[in-house]
Design a protein around this motif. Sequence first.
Motif: not given
Length: 156
Positions: A80-107
């Motif tokens: 839906l374009g509301l979140i994106s995944r970003v790699q963590t710095l400490d573990d290349g296999r792990a990722y964090l989930v964050r809101l996109t600009e559209a996600g922030h706006r909608r929330v």
Amino acid sequence: MTLDEETIAGLEREFAVFVRQDRAASGQLGREVHPDLKVAAYRLLAHLAERGPRRPTELACHVGVTAPTVSRQLQHLEELGLISRVQTLDDGRAYLVRLTEAGHRRVEEVRVARSRRLDKLLGSWAEEEIRTFAELLARFNGSAAAPPPRQCGGEG
């Protein structure tokens, strides 16, 4: 302190009404974020808005679901374009989930709509009554907070 059965039954009824009404309102407000958004997915968005980027395992613990369930919800939110995944710095296999600009706006749009709804619901209440209600509800929520049914690694 032991409460009588009639008091407990009345309290249980009122909680049930509150939960039903809140779920219905949350469902409607969530659909305002996106027509295909489910209530549970909105809770993930709200948590990300409040706490910032998180690991999927922490999100699963926060909403009380399994990792595969949260993974499906996150995939849907990403589509839906509301979140994106970003790699963590400490573990290349792990990722964090964050809101996109559209996600922030909608929330934020939903937060404003929820505030308007509360303002209407409590419009006839005195400010002191609202303050007291908020304090008592916070006290209740604090005492009702239970450890999660499974280990969440201290996150949440």
